[in-house]
Structures are given as structure tokens and as C-alpha cells.
Design an enzyme around this catalytic site. Structure first.
Site, PDB file in Angstrom:
ATOM      1  N   ASN A   1     -25.563 -18.018  21.277  1.00  0.00           N
ATOM      2  CA  ASN A   1     -25.813 -18.361  19.867  1.00  0.00           C
ATOM      3  C   ASN A   1     -25.916 -19.866  19.778  1.00  0.00           C
ATOM      4  OD1 ASN A   1     -25.461 -15.735  19.195  1.00  0.00           O
ATOM      5  ND2 ASN A   1     -23.574 -16.015  18.013  1.00  0.00           N
TER       6      ASN A   1
ATOM      7  N   GLU B   1     -33.583 -13.604  -3.371  1.00  0.00           N
ATOM      8  CA  GLU B   1     -33.244 -13.228  -1.994  1.00  0.00           C
ATOM      9  C   GLU B   1     -33.233 -11.723  -1.766  1.00  0.00           C
ATOM     10  OE1 GLU B   1     -29.558 -14.698  -0.264  1.00  0.00           O
ATOM     11  OE2 GLU B   1     -28.534 -14.491  -2.161  1.00  0.00           O
TER      12      GLU B   1
ATOM     13  N   LYS C   1     -26.549 -13.957   7.273  1.00  0.00           N
ATOM     14  CA  LYS C   1     -25.331 -14.062   6.473  1.00  0.00           C
ATOM     15  C   LYS C   1     -24.639 -15.388   6.704  1.00  0.00           C
ATOM     16  CE  LYS C   1     -22.065 -12.714   3.741  1.00  0.00           C
ATOM     17  NZ  LYS C   1     -22.387 -12.885   2.302  1.00  0.00           N
TER      18      LYS C   1
ATOM     19  N   GLU D   1     -27.796 -19.559  -9.849  1.00  0.00           N
ATOM     20  CA  GLU D   1     -27.289 -18.513  -8.958  1.00  0.00           C
ATOM     21  C   GLU D   1     -28.024 -17.191  -9.216  1.00  0.00           C
ATOM     22  OE1 GLU D   1     -25.735 -18.208  -6.384  1.00  0.00           O
ATOM     23  OE2 GLU D   1     -24.996 -16.161  -6.339  1.00  0.00           O
TER      24      GLU D   1
ATOM     25  N   LYS E   1     -30.105 -15.085  -6.475  1.00  0.00           N
ATOM     26  CA  LYS E   1     -29.800 -13.684  -6.153  1.00  0.00           C
ATOM     27  C   LYS E   1     -31.059 -12.832  -6.247  1.00  0.00           C
ATOM     28  CE  LYS E   1     -26.958 -13.798  -4.726  1.00  0.00           C
ATOM     29  NZ  LYS E   1     -25.916 -14.667  -4.236  1.00  0.00           N
TER      30      LYS E   1
ATOM     31  N   TRP F   1     -31.470 -13.885  16.080  1.00  0.00           N
ATOM     32  CA  TRP F   1     -32.208 -14.325  14.891  1.00  0.00           C
ATOM     33  C   TRP F   1     -33.115 -15.438  15.386  1.00  0.00           C
ATOM     34  CZ3 TRP F   1     -32.448 -18.784  11.672  1.00  0.00           C
ATOM     35  CH2 TRP F   1     -32.940 -18.565  10.384  1.00  0.00           C
TER      36      TRP F   1
ATOM     37  N   CYS G   1     -27.393 -15.142  14.794  1.00  0.00           N
ATOM     38  CA  CYS G   1     -27.171 -14.344  15.999  1.00  0.00           C
ATOM     39  C   CYS G   1     -25.721 -13.854  16.073  1.00  0.00           C
ATOM     40  CB  CYS G   1     -27.452 -15.172  17.237  1.00  0.00           C
ATOM     41  SG  CYS G   1     -29.038 -15.987  17.206  1.00  0.00           S
TER      42      CYS G   1
ATOM     43  N   ARG H   1     -25.134 -10.010   9.725  1.00  0.00           N
ATOM     44  CA  ARG H   1     -25.353 -11.451   9.863  1.00  0.00           C
ATOM     45  C   ARG H   1     -26.842 -11.799   9.813  1.00  0.00           C
ATOM     46  NH1 ARG H   1     -20.902 -14.205  12.690  1.00  0.00           N
ATOM     47  NH2 ARG H   1     -22.416 -15.626  13.584  1.00  0.00           N
TER      48      ARG H   1
HETATM   49  O1  M6R Z   1     -20.937 -18.928   4.029  1.00  0.00           O
HETATM   50  P1  M6R Z   1     -21.388 -19.935   3.011  1.00  0.00           P
HETATM   51  O2  M6R Z   1     -20.780 -19.742   1.674  1.00  0.00           O
HETATM   52  O3  M6R Z   1     -21.210 -21.353   3.478  1.00  0.00           O
HETATM   53  O4  M6R Z   1     -22.944 -19.702   2.880  1.00  0.00           O
HETATM   54  C1  M6R Z   1     -23.748 -20.572   2.143  1.00  0.00           C
HETATM   55  C2  M6R Z   1     -25.106 -19.964   1.896  1.00  0.00           C
HETATM   56  O5  M6R Z   1     -25.774 -19.767   3.106  1.00  0.00           O
HETATM   57  C3  M6R Z   1     -25.001 -18.627   1.153  1.00  0.00           C
HETATM   58  O6  M6R Z   1     -24.305 -18.749  -0.045  1.00  0.00           O
HETATM   59  C4  M6R Z   1     -26.401 -18.068   0.871  1.00  0.00           C
HETATM   60  O7  M6R Z   1     -27.060 -18.873  -0.051  1.00  0.00           O
HETATM   61  C5  M6R Z   1     -26.289 -16.629   0.378  1.00  0.00           C
HETATM   62  N1  M6R Z   1     -27.245 -15.798   1.051  1.00  0.00           N
HETATM   63  C6  M6R Z   1     -26.514 -16.499  -1.072  1.00  0.00           C
HETATM   64  O8  M6R Z   1     -26.443 -15.182  -1.506  1.00  0.00           O
END
Ligand code: M6R
Length: 607
Positions: free
Chosen positions: A99, A487, A602, A480, A484, A73, A2, A27
Site C-alpha cells: 500500500n 458521491e 474510504k 456537506e 453526499k 486502488w 488499498c 475501503r
Molecule cells: O477519514 P477522514 O474523515 O479523514 O476522511 C476525509 C474524507 O476523505 C472523507 O470525509 C470523504 O470526503 C468522505 N467520502 C465523505 O463522505
């Protein structure tokens, strides 16, 4: 997750609020709304869907120079207009945005219902509006304080009352809020991107703090009504950095930002005389660094994968046991904190709840936690015992790309420092520094040769399952890469150590399941090549990322992309970038919403 925006000042509020919400879109959200005060009356507009839906729902020229806005959200209750924020009390005199999660909302709701309140939404947040109303005796700040004392859970709240025109009250516990101080106007937002078009002067609220403000004054107090003197910080981010700069998507821009972001993360942090690193914010003397005999890295998602690579580099260079752990798991398993262990909390946003709570748990037990974060002034760096900002600039796309390689950069510098204090020789230090400084230009070479990756995406993006396979330091890169791809393109992808496929995943191999191998010119190359052959023998399509000139890999793989040769430890940088591009192009091929993938946020500020 949010997003919140509040405005009070001389200008018409509605367009400022809607524009602020647009800046918070990245976000992740599923509905949005605003409420504006004019002539001691509140109006409210909210819609499930995108900001564009809200924009067309808000009539032109809505009068009023104070208001609040929110992107929701969904957690409690479906994605509906009624569940969107703001929420009002029964009289319509009070509006709030929230939030976080009110954990005891059912109990509070049933109490309010017994007192005669009728609820209009299924959200936990609506109780806040009714509670503020029940406590209101002419002082909004006091009513908000009484309300939050009853709430169990997390909140960033902004409230307004029709009878107190021009005033907004914000309160924080676990969900960030930042006050923006403009020229005769004030803003309150859940993150600075919503307000930097208007001001760079900001005050970050801490948990347990309440801010009450009008267009030209503000006071911050705690819940015992003690006034708190807050430091005013200056935000360095440029407005252009939160624009797409000519790219179609933020993800593309941020992939291309990487050479510059890495240079920034290195800037002023290499000591060429001693071939070591220099990280000012560690808050540890050399003697203290020497005493460290174990390193643990706490993180989530992409940051966790960066932490896994870092563990490998730290063990290689500094010969210190170093492992990454999912922050979400660590917190609840009563972790053992040893005296000479050093912890890192790694987070792009600096607000991830899992990582923040794990950090607090370690600190509560007396452990020392350093932050590796991007967003300056966010909660993790503020609460950590020191750390390193990665200075990547704002990362807006939900899929993290440049933060990954910048987090690696910060860790590589730390590993260099630790290595040079132990067994790493002057010469070996110099070679490492040279290799690390060469990385940005090598990534530029990759970015100048994107066409083969786009072609591969065209060929493979219709497949529904992928394996990503690597060994050693490139095993986390495979994890990773899979994250990627899944997602942004919604293709099911798994990352494994290439050695592991024979223990199970090889059962998935058929002509419909491509395997994406990461093959470098190290001691494990021949073994990975054998794994590639095993996949080929079972009719599985093979894509390879390999080092320039590796003819053997090219002869086995159906498709190969070459990266420039580098020191073994530098391949995570060079291998990650093509996998980011591949995921991006697959998402484009499949017509996905690249920057805001479905269901994702985000900054994940709930557990
Ligand atoms: O802000 P952060 O690095 O703590 O976030 C951690 C994860 O939520 C973040 O890396 C998430 O996995 C991404 N969407 C990956 O692309």
C-alpha cells in the site's frame, strides 16, 4: 484505498485471506489477489474487479497455511489482472503486497532493468519484489529492510519467501499496518476490520518499524535493527458492528446508528453540576485552555465540513476565533503557527494523508494538535498531542454519515468547555446541555419519518444538477449535503451560501435545476426565504428543509421536509440527517453502488 491481509497459522490460508479482503472492500478498490505458500512453492491468484471475481478464480482447496492478500486502488497503471497485487520476483520465490506509493520507482525500475529484471506490471510496487530478491541472502527480514531503505515514498508492505515457510515480514512508512495476535496464529492487516473476526489483541506498527512473525512469535525492530517493545492493545469493536445488521446497505445502517453514536460520544462527558463538558484526553490544564486565543481545524471532505460547523459554534459559545481549513492546502502554504493557537486534526479514519501531513507540519513548527478521530489506534490519534475519540463504531460505507454528527458532538462538548470557562453563564450552559442531549431523540423522530424523503428522491433523482443552499451555521451543512449527493448518486451538486447565489450560481437556475434550501427559524430565515423566491421567480424547482410549523416556507417550496424545532446551534445535526437520507434514496433510485461509489476510497492514504 488499498487493503492488506496476511495470515500464518495452522488453518488453510486462502479462505481466510479472501474473507479478510472482503472485509476490506469498503475501503475502495478495483482489483484483488492472494498468494499462498505450500511445500516451499508460492501460488498466486489475482483479478481485476471485485472480490467475487477473485473468489471464483481461486480454486477450491488451495493448500497452504501462510499467505498474503491485497485489494488494489489503482494509482500507477490501469486496472488489470497483471497490475493487481501480489507481485513476485522473477524466480517466483518472493511475493509482496504494497500500500502506498514508491515515488522513485522509475529510477529503481531502470536500475533493476539494467541488471536484467523483466517487469510484468506497470505498477510502482513491483520494484519492491525485485529489490527484495536482489538483497535476499537467506534472511527475508534483512532483505526487506535493505529494500525499504532505498524507497522514497509511502509504504505498508508484507513479504513472504518460499524458502522461509510460515514467516511473513511487514514494514510500515505512512501506510498503516496492524498485527493481530491469535491463538497459535497471526495476522497482519492494513486495518483491524480485516482481522477482528479472529482476534482482538493487536499491535500497531509505527513508521520505520518492521515486524517479522510466524504463527506463534513476532519481533518488531526499527531499520537500525534495534528491537522495539510494543504494547498489545485490545480492540473493542464488535463483529456485529461491521455487519449490516439487517439493513440493505452500510450507509443506511450508519445513518440509523446516529442517535446511538451521539449518545456514546456524549456518554460520561457532561458535567451537569457545572453545566460544562469533560473531555479527558485533551491533555491540557484549565490554565492552558484559558490561554488559547485562536483555534484552527484541519480536515478533509466531510470532516472539514464538521470543522466548519465547529468553527461557528466555538466562536458563538466561547468567543474564540475559530476556522476550519482544508488540510491539503494548509501543509503547502508555510502556515503561521502562533504561540497560543490550538489546532485540531479531524478525521474519521485517522489515516487521511492530507490531514496527517498537515498535522505533522504544524507539530514540526511547535504547534499543539489535538485529534478528533473515530478509529482507535489509527495514526492521527497516536501522533497527536491529545484529543477526543468520537466512538461512533466502525464506519464502513465510503460516504461518511455518522462520523459527521459524532464529530460535531465532540466539538460541541469542547465549545461548551471553552464557553463555560469564558462568558457562557451557568444558565446558558444548562440550556445548551439540554438542547444537545435532546438531539439523539430528535434524530430518531426524523428517522421515523423517512417516507417523504424517499418520495422526494423518486421525484427529483433524474435531475443532473442540484444546488444546496444554507446560511450561517447551516452553510457547511449545505456543502456537506452536496458532497453526499454527488458521491453516492453521481448527480452534480454544489453547496453555496444562499446569499451567494445572486453572485453567480443563479445563472444555473432553470426548471431542470432543483435548489435544496435549508431554512431554520433564526435571524437569517427571512433572507433565505427571499432567496427561495428568487429561485421560484426563475422557474427553479425548490425543495426545503424547514422547522416544523413554518407555513411560509411550505407555501413557497415545491416540496418541504420538516425537522423538529431546536436550539439554533443544534440544526446542523437535524438538517444533516434528512440530506443524508435524500442522497441515499437518490442513489438507490439511480441504481448506484451506494456503499462503494465509483472511484472513491474510504480511507485516502495518498496525497
Ligand atoms: O477519514 P477522514 O474523515 O479523514 O476522511 C476525509 C474524507 O476523505 C472523507 O470525509 C470523504 O470526503 C468522505 N467520502 C465523505 O463522505
Amino acid at each position: 484505498m488499498c487493503g492488506i491481509i496476511g495470515y500464518t497459522g495452522p488453518r488453510v490460508a486462502a479462505p481466510i485471506l479472501v474473507e479478510g479482503l472482503r472485509r476490506l472492500e469498503y475501503r475502495g478498490y478495483d482489483s484483488a489477489g492472494i498468494s499462498v505458500e505450500h511445500n516451499r512453492t508460492l501460488s498466486m491468484y489475482k483479478r481485476a474487479g471485485k472480490i467475487a471475481d477473485l473468489r471464483s478464480h481461486v480454486p477450491p482447496n488451495v493448500p497452504g497455511t501462510v499467505g498474503i492478500g491485497h485489494t488494489r486502488w489503482a494509482t500507477h497503471g490501469g486496472v488489470t489482472d497483471a497490475n493487481a497485487h501480489p507481485h513476485m520476483d522473477a524466480s517466483g520465490a518472493i511475493a509482496i503486497v504494497h500500500n502506498g506509493i514508491v515515488e522513485n520507482y522509475l529510477q529503481l525500475k531502470s536500475r533493476l532493468e539494467k541488471e536484467g529484471c523483466t517487469f510484468r506490471s506497470e505498477t510502482d510496487s513491483e520494484v519492491i519484489a525485485h529489490l527484495v530478491a536482489s538483497f535476499y541472502k537467506g534472511d527475508l527480514e534483512a532483505a526487506v529492510k535493505e529494500t525499504v531503505l532505498l524507497i522514497k515514498g509511502t509504504y505498508g508492505i508484507v513479504a513472504m519467501h518460499a524458502a522461509e515457510p510460515g514467516r511473513l515480514v511487514g514494514a510500515r512508512n505512512g501506510s498503516p499496518l496492524v498485527l493481530g495476535i491469535g491463538e497459535g496464529e497471526m495476522f497482519l492487516a492494513s486495518d483491524v476490520t480485516a482481522i477482528i473476526a479472529h482476534t482482538r489483541q493487536v499491535v500497531y506498527l509505527e513508521d520505520g518499524e518492521v515486524v517479522s512473525f510466524t504463527a506463534d512469535t513476532y519481533t518488531t525492530t526499527n531499520l537500525r535493527n534495534q528491537v522495539i517493545d510494543k504494547q498489545v492493545d485490545h480492540v473493542n469493536w464488535e463483529l456485529e458492528e461491521i455487519e449490516k445488521a439487517g439493513y440493505t446497505h452500510f450507509m443506511a445502517k450508519e445513518i440509523h446508528d446516529q442517535p446511538e453514536a451521539i449518545r456514546r460520544a456524549l456518554s460520561g462527558r457532561i458535567d451537569h453540576e457545572y453545566n460544562t463538558g469533560h473531555l479527558g484526553g485533551l491533555n491540557l490544564s484549565n490554565r492552558e485552555l484559558l490561554d488559547i486565543n485562536r483555534i484552527k481545524i484541519l480536515a478533509a471532505g466531510t470532516s472539514y465540513h464538521a470543522g466548519m460547523v465547529a468553527g461557528y459554534v466555538l466562536e458563538t459559545l466561547a468567543r474564540i476565533p475559530a476556522t476550519a481549513e482544508l488540510a491539503s492546502e494548509l501543509r503547502y502554504r508555510n502556515p503561521i503557527v502562533e504561540r497560543n493557537s490550538l489546532y485540531f486534526a479531524v478525521s474519521q479514519s485517522g489515516e487521511t494523508a492530507d490531514t496527517l501531513y498537515a498535522m505533522r507540519e504544524i507539530q514540526r513548527k511547535g504547534g499543539r494538535v489535538l485529534g478528533i478521530c473515530n478509529v482507535v489506534g489509527s495514526t492521527i490519534p497516536r501522533e497527536s498531542d491529545g484529543g477526543v475519540y468520537i466512538h461512533s463504531g466502525p464506519e464502513i460505507a465510503v460516504a461518511s454519515t455518522k462520523a459527521f454528527t459524532s464529530q460535531l458532538t465532540a466539538f460541541y462538548l469542547f465549545a461548551l468547555i471553552m464557553g463555560r470557562m469564558r462568558d457562557l453563564s451557568h444558565d446558558a450552559g444548562r440550556q445548551f446541555v439540554r438542547a444537545l442531549e435532546a438531539v439523539p431523540a430528535q434524530i430518531e423522530q426524523i428517522l421515523a419519518n423517512k417516507a417523504p424523503l424517499q418520495e422526494m428522491a423518486r421525484k427529483y433523482s433524474r435531475h443532473e444538477n442540484f444546488l444546496f443552499l444554507g446560511r450561517g451555521i447551516n452553510y457547511p451543512v449545505a456543502l456537506e449535503a452536496a458532497l453526499k449527493l454527488k458521491e453516492v448518486s453521481y448527480i452534480h451538486a454544489e453547496g453555496y451560501s444562499a446569499a451567494e447565489i445572486k453572485h453567480g450560481p443563479i445563472a444555473l437556475i432553470n426548471e431542470e435545476t432543483p435548489s435544496f434550501f435549508i431554512v431554520t427559524d433564526d435571524g437569517l430565515r427571512d433572507k433565505v426565504i427571499n432567496n427561495m423566491k428568487e429561485v421560484k421567480a426563475r422557474s427553479g424547482p425548490v425543495i426545503a428543509l424547514a422547522v416544523e410549523g413554518d407555513k411560509e416556507v411550505a407555501s413557497i417550496a415545491d416540496d418541504v421536509y420538516f425537522v423538529p424545532p431546536a436550539m439554533e446551534l443544534m440544526y446542523p445535526f437535524l438538517m444533516a440527517v434528512p440530506t443524508q437520507l435524500f442522497a441515499y434514496y437518490c442513489a438507490l433510485e439511480r441504481g448506484c453502488n451506494v456503499d462503494q461509489p465509483r472511484n472513491l476510497a474510504k480511507s485516502v492514504t495518498v496525497e
